[in-house]
Write an enzyme that holds these catalytic residues in place. Structure first.
Site, short mmCIF file in Angstrom:
data_model
loop_
_atom_site.label_atom_id
_atom_site.label_comp_id
_atom_site.label_asym_id
_atom_site.label_seq_id
_atom_site.Cartn_x
_atom_site.Cartn_y
_atom_site.Cartn_z
N ALA A 144 16.81 -11.55 38.03
CA ALA A 144 15.61 -12.38 38.07
C ALA A 144 14.44 -11.49 37.67
O ALA A 144 14.51 -10.26 37.81
CB ALA A 144 15.40 -12.89 39.49
N GLY A 160 20.60 -11.76 39.08
CA GLY A 160 20.71 -13.06 38.41
C GLY A 160 21.45 -12.98 37.08
O GLY A 160 22.03 -13.98 36.64
N GLU A 213 24.96 -13.20 38.03
CA GLU A 213 25.18 -14.58 38.50
C GLU A 213 25.24 -15.55 37.31
O GLU A 213 26.05 -16.48 37.30
CB GLU A 213 24.07 -14.97 39.48
CG GLU A 213 24.21 -14.21 40.81
CD GLU A 213 22.98 -14.32 41.71
OE1 GLU A 213 21.85 -14.19 41.20
OE2 GLU A 213 23.16 -14.53 42.92
N GLU A 248 20.33 -6.71 44.60
CA GLU A 248 19.22 -7.32 45.36
C GLU A 248 18.94 -6.58 46.67
O GLU A 248 17.81 -6.51 47.12
CB GLU A 248 19.52 -8.81 45.66
CG GLU A 248 19.47 -9.72 44.45
CD GLU A 248 20.80 -9.86 43.72
OE1 GLU A 248 21.70 -9.02 43.93
OE2 GLU A 248 20.93 -10.80 42.92
N1 CAA Z 1 12.54 -7.95 36.24
C1 CAA Z 1 11.45 -7.58 35.53
N2 CAA Z 1 11.40 -6.52 34.70
C2 CAA Z 1 12.51 -5.78 34.59
C3 CAA Z 1 13.68 -6.07 35.30
C4 CAA Z 1 13.68 -7.21 36.16
N3 CAA Z 1 14.77 -7.60 36.84
N4 CAA Z 1 14.61 -5.14 34.99
C5 CAA Z 1 14.04 -4.30 34.12
N5 CAA Z 1 12.76 -4.67 33.86
C6 CAA Z 1 11.80 -4.02 33.00
C7 CAA Z 1 11.29 -2.71 33.58
O1 CAA Z 1 10.28 -2.94 34.50
C8 CAA Z 1 10.84 -1.99 32.34
O2 CAA Z 1 9.57 -2.50 31.95
P1 CAA Z 1 8.39 -1.45 31.53
O3 CAA Z 1 8.93 -0.77 30.30
O4 CAA Z 1 7.24 -2.36 31.24
O5 CAA Z 1 8.22 -0.51 32.68
C9 CAA Z 1 11.83 -2.45 31.27
O6 CAA Z 1 12.42 -3.65 31.77
C10 CAA Z 1 12.94 -1.44 31.02
O7 CAA Z 1 13.53 -1.13 32.28
P2 CAA Z 1 13.75 0.37 32.80
O8 CAA Z 1 12.70 1.27 32.24
O9 CAA Z 1 13.86 0.32 34.29
O10 CAA Z 1 15.14 0.70 32.11
P3 CAA Z 1 16.25 1.73 32.63
O11 CAA Z 1 17.26 1.81 31.54
O12 CAA Z 1 15.63 2.98 33.13
O13 CAA Z 1 16.92 1.02 33.93
C11 CAA Z 1 17.89 -0.85 35.13
C12 CAA Z 1 17.63 -0.18 33.75
C13 CAA Z 1 18.81 0.03 35.95
C14 CAA Z 1 18.56 -2.17 34.83
C15 CAA Z 1 16.55 -1.05 35.86
O14 CAA Z 1 15.62 -1.65 34.97
C16 CAA Z 1 16.65 -1.92 37.07
O15 CAA Z 1 17.12 -1.46 38.11
N6 CAA Z 1 16.22 -3.21 36.98
C17 CAA Z 1 16.18 -4.11 38.09
C18 CAA Z 1 17.58 -4.66 38.39
C19 CAA Z 1 17.53 -5.56 39.60
O16 CAA Z 1 17.18 -5.16 40.70
N7 CAA Z 1 17.92 -6.83 39.41
C20 CAA Z 1 17.97 -7.83 40.48
C21 CAA Z 1 16.71 -8.64 40.48
S1 CAA Z 1 16.64 -9.77 41.85
C22 CAA Z 1 17.63 -11.09 41.43
O17 CAA Z 1 18.20 -11.11 40.38
C23 CAA Z 1 17.73 -12.21 42.45
C24 CAA Z 1 18.22 -13.54 41.95
O18 CAA Z 1 18.46 -13.83 40.80
C25 CAA Z 1 18.37 -14.62 42.90
#
Ligand code: CAA
Length: 257
Positions: A65, A108, A111, A131
């Site tokens: 998400a 997500g 999912e 999450e």
């Molecule tokens: N939402 C918004 N932005 C996101 C994102 C997310 N889920 N995942 C990555 N991005 C963005 C980052 O903020 C970054 O933006 P900036 O360049 O503007 O800073 C860009 O995408 C590139 O990401 P990274 O620099 O972090 O890339 P990386 O290769 O170093 O790491 C990653 C990759 C491990 C996937 C890391 O981005 C990460 O941990 N992302 C979040 C994953 C996460 O926690 N997902 C679960 C979300 S909650 C959910 O999904 C609930 C639901 O549906 C019900």
């Protein structure tokens, strides 16, 4: 065509949807999910479309998400989240969905991939429900579909540690059905979709529904559903065509009747 969702086809009965928010690793914000659910509406209404492939980029299928969007919602905001309607739309889509996954399929994103009927992944794919690292938990099927796919133990480990699994582990666990070289993942998914698109549409629909029932029903009810669906197919012109074609040693020509 919306910018964050690229749509190709139908070609040979297949539409391909490509998630396209590279700046956020295809994080599923409301707009993107809304576009996906509208695209599925169109694909469902179009008789020419027999199967759909959903894919992302080489780096990410979808990283979950959109965390920025989610952070802006309080309890009531989450309760009234329009994304719930979009998820429901995706899960009631009535044609086969094949997910072609490379890179991150997290939260997500994992999912969404699990909404697919068939999942193909590149060797670089990483599946996870991170999450818990954000102080929350999966909310779009991550505790339910994951258990059904990989079993309770591995699902529990993934959900409680937030640590992802790689494509090899996902294959062993039954989350995906094939691994490919990343550059071939989409091609392979489209090939599978085209194969399905060439079958009798009503048989595909009922067979898919029957397989899905295995998760919802006990064995006796599931077998009863299967038998009813099998019987219904006896009334289709495509069944006659399939049987005739076999006996006449030719390729069947299915019409969807
Ligand atoms: N939402 C918004 N932005 C996101 C994102 C997310 N889920 N995942 C990555 N991005 C963005 C980052 O903020 C970054 O933006 P900036 O360049 O503007 O800073 C860009 O995408 C590139 O990401 P990274 O620099 O972090 O890339 P990386 O290769 O170093 O790491 C990653 C990759 C491990 C996937 C890391 O981005 C990460 O941990 N992302 C979040 C994953 C996460 O926690 N997902 C679960 C979300 S909650 C959910 O999904 C609930 C639901 O549906 C019900």
């Amino acid at each position: 065509m919306p910018e964050n969702l690229l749509i190709e086809g139908p070609k040979d009965g297949v539409r391909v949807f490509t998630l396209n928010r590279p700046e956020a690793l295809n994080a599923l914000n409301t707009e993107l999910l809304g576009n996906l659910s509208a695209a599925l509406d169109e694909a469902e209404a179009d008789a020419e479309t027999r199967a759909v492939v959903i894919t992302g980029s080489q780096k990410a299928f979808a990283a979950g998400a959109d965390i920025n969007e989610m952070a802006a919602r309080d309890l009531v905001g989450i309760l009234e989240d329009p994304r719930t309607t979009h998820w429901a739309r995706i899960s009631r889509f009535n044609k086969p969905i094949i997910a072609a996954v490379n890179g991150f399929a997290l939260g997500g994103g994992c999912e969404l991939a699990m909404h697919a009927d068939i999942m193909i992944a590149g060797t670089t794919a990483r599946f996870g429900q991170p999450e818990i690292n954000l102080g929350i938990m999966p909310g779009a099927g991550g505790t339910q579909r994951l258990v059904r796919a990989v079993g309770e133990r591995l699902a529990m480990q993934m959900v409680l540690t937030g640590e992802p699994i790689d494509a090899k582990r996902a294959l062993e666990a039954g989350l995906i059905s094939e691994i490919c070289q990343p550059e071939l993942t989409l091609e392979r998914a489209v090939q599978i979709a085209r194969t399905i698109a060439g079958k009798a549409p009503i048989a595909v629909r009922l067979a898919r529904e029957s397989v899905r029932k295995a998760n919802d029903l006990n064995l006796a009810d599931g077998l009863r559903f299967e038998r009813h669906a099998f019987t219904v197919l006896a009334g289709t012109a495509d069944r006659q065509e399939g049987l005739d074609a076999f006996r006449e040693k030719r390729k069947p020509h299915f019409t969807g009747r």
